[in-house]
Design a protein around this motif. Structure first.
Motif, PDB file in Angstrom:
ATOM      1  N   ILE A 132      -3.374  -2.516  13.948  1.00 35.45           N
ATOM      2  CA  ILE A 132      -4.706  -1.563  13.865  1.00 35.45           C
ATOM      3  C   ILE A 132      -5.183  -1.448  15.091  1.00 35.45           C
ATOM      4  N   LYS A 133      -5.280  -2.406  15.344  1.00 35.69           N
ATOM      5  CA  LYS A 133      -5.504  -2.384  16.738  1.00 35.69           C
ATOM      6  C   LYS A 133      -5.249  -1.044  17.944  1.00 35.69           C
TER       7      LYS A 133
ATOM      8  N   THR B  24      -1.887 -11.280  11.092  1.00 35.93           N
ATOM      9  CA  THR B  24      -1.613 -11.131  12.455  1.00 35.93           C
ATOM     10  C   THR B  24      -1.178 -10.197  12.845  1.00 35.93           C
ATOM     11  N   LEU B  25       0.902  -9.652  12.497  1.00 32.79           N
ATOM     12  CA  LEU B  25       0.680  -8.341  13.032  1.00 32.79           C
ATOM     13  C   LEU B  25       0.206  -7.396  12.912  1.00 32.79           C
TER      14      LEU B  25
ATOM     15  N   SER C  55       3.958 -17.783   6.634  1.00 29.92           N
ATOM     16  CA  SER C  55       4.484 -16.253   7.302  1.00 29.92           C
ATOM     17  C   SER C  55       3.301 -14.820   6.964  1.00 29.92           C
ATOM     18  N   PHE C  56       2.778 -15.506   5.966  1.00 35.56           N
ATOM     19  CA  PHE C  56       1.542 -14.611   5.436  1.00 35.56           C
ATOM     20  C   PHE C  56       0.783 -14.892   6.178  1.00 35.56           C
TER      21      PHE C  56
ATOM     22  N   ALA D 144       8.924   1.610  14.371  1.00 31.70           N
ATOM     23  CA  ALA D 144      10.431   0.732  14.781  1.00 31.70           C
ATOM     24  C   ALA D 144       9.895  -0.595  14.544  1.00 31.70           C
ATOM     25  N   ALA D 145       9.632  -0.817  16.064  1.00 31.07           N
ATOM     26  CA  ALA D 145       9.160  -2.065  16.200  1.00 31.07           C
ATOM     27  C   ALA D 145       8.391  -2.743  15.254  1.00 31.07           C
ATOM     28  N   TYR D 146       7.308  -2.093  14.501  1.00 28.32           N
ATOM     29  CA  TYR D 146       6.570  -2.351  13.655  1.00 28.32           C
ATOM     30  C   TYR D 146       7.158  -3.032  12.279  1.00 28.32           C
ATOM     31  N   ASN D 147       8.630  -2.053  12.044  1.00 30.17           N
ATOM     32  CA  ASN D 147       9.197  -2.644  10.565  1.00 30.17           C
ATOM     33  C   ASN D 147       9.942  -4.250  11.529  1.00 30.17           C
ATOM     34  N   ARG D 148      10.680  -4.080  13.025  1.00 31.58           N
ATOM     35  CA  ARG D 148      11.093  -4.718  12.644  1.00 31.58           C
ATOM     36  C   ARG D 148      11.185  -6.149  13.087  1.00 31.58           C
TER      37      ARG D 148
END
Length: 185
Positions: A42-43, A36-37, A30-31, A80-84
């Motif tokens: 950031i990129k 990776t996310l 999970s970490f 929103a996509a990141y939080n999801r």
């Protein structure tokens, strides 16, 4: 009296170590997904900001800095996509760890119940009340665990529902911003 053989003790220790490593592996997995996310986020942010600066410095004026570069999602949609995605990673990890914990709990409960049953076979006369009390405690603990598990599942479902509502509201708010800006011009 029932004694635990060295083989039984060693097997129990092996099972506990195995369970610990399965938990640790799931947490590490999970970490890794979260790292990776975050690196991808950031990129993407660097790419979008570079495109904005390039647009602003290429003679399009300062307004180009505030426009969404071609091919990029608006900020609200990216957030929103990141939080999801974070929520999905955490919920998948929660589900996997809960499943492992439940399986471990079931194994331990079976071992305790078989130990009580074995002890009841060789127990002296008149100890039926003590055996019944132990069985009652196990049953109450199992009921408590089941209700706790169901409550946790409901909390996760509520959080997921709330996340969907917030994401929908953010998307609607973002889509109404260009219309409001166009109305001001």
């Amino acid at each position: 009296m029932t004694y635990i053989s060295p083989e039984q003790f060693a097997n129990a220790q092996k099972a506990n170590v195995d369970a610990m490593y399965r938990f640790a592996f799931e947490a590490l997995n999970s970490f890794e997904k979260l790292v990776t996310l975050n690196m991808q986020t950031i990129k993407t942010s660097l790419d979008v900001n570079a495109a904005r600066w390039q647009g602003a410095l290429s003679g399009k004026g300062a307004q180009a800095f505030f426009e969404v570069p071609e091919g990029a999602q608006p900020l609200v949609e990216r957030i929103a996509a990141y939080n999801r995605q974070v929520f999905d990673i955490l919920m998948n990890t929660h589900a996997a760890l809960t499943e492992q914990a439940g399986a471990q709990y079931e194994r331990q409960t079976r071992k305790v119940q078989s130990g009580i049953d074995e002890a009841a076979k060789s127990a002296p006369v008149g100890s039926e009340a003590a055996v019944a009390a132990l069985n009652s405690v196990i049953h109450a603990t199992n009921s408590w665990y089941d209700s706790l598990f169901k409550t946790a599942r409901q909390a996760v479902e509520t959080a997921e529902s709330n996340m969907n509502v917030v994401a929908g509201a953010a998307k609607r708010a973002q889509s109404s911003v260009p219309q409001a800006v166009a109305g001001r011009k």
